[in-house]
Enzyme design. Structure first.
Site, PDB file in Angstrom:
ATOM      1  CG  PHE A  18      -1.990  -1.082   0.850  1.00 21.21           C
ATOM      2  CD1 PHE A  18      -3.150  -1.455  -0.299  1.00 21.21           C
ATOM      3  CD2 PHE A  18      -1.104  -2.011   1.697  1.00 21.21           C
ATOM      4  CE1 PHE A  18      -4.120  -1.855   0.133  1.00 21.21           C
ATOM      5  CE2 PHE A  18      -2.528  -3.485   1.912  1.00 21.21           C
ATOM      6  CZ  PHE A  18      -3.577  -3.051   0.461  1.00 21.21           C
ATOM      7  CB  CYS A  19       0.261   4.790  -0.662  1.00 22.45           C
ATOM      8  SG  CYS A  19       0.581   6.492  -0.981  1.00 22.45           S
ATOM      9  N   PRO A  20       2.901   4.279   0.233  1.00 23.32           N
ATOM     10  CG  PRO A  20       5.328   4.940   0.974  1.00 23.32           C
ATOM     11  CD  PRO A  20       3.933   4.752   1.448  1.00 23.32           C
ATOM     12  CG  ASP A  45      -2.931   1.199  -2.842  1.00 20.35           C
ATOM     13  OD1 ASP A  45      -4.097   1.318  -2.282  1.00 20.35           O
ATOM     14  OD2 ASP A  45      -2.141   2.543  -2.246  1.00 20.35           O
TER      15      ASP A  45
END
Length: 81
Positions: A18-20, A45
């Site tokens: 997931f981010c980033p 994501d």
């Protein structure tokens, strides 16, 4: 044009990240290929769709193909410079 019609030079699997991380992994993948080569990126994501599209636009690379199948996002990115 199907994803299978395009010769891919490198792949990055961001599924489960997931981010980033998908953005960082995509940038690293682009940095690792030559101009004119194609990077395949898969991610799940939801934020990756906008993040990766924005990265390509900002850095001058071309998204040849984008597909969404279920939760999996697939990008084919051609390195331009």
């Amino acid at each position: 044009m199907n994803l299978t019609d395009i010769k891919v030079d490198a792949e990055v699997d961001c599924v489960g990240f997931f981010c980033p991380m998908p953005l960082a992994m995509t940038k690293e993948g682009i940095d690792g290929i030559q101009i004119g080569e194609i990077l395949k990126v898969e991610a799940d994501d939801p934020a990756a769709e906008e993040d990766i599209k924005r990265l390509a636009k900002r850095t001058g690379h071309e998204i040849l193909k984008f597909e969404k199948e279920g939760t999996i996002l697939t990008f084919l990115i051609k390195k331009k410079k």
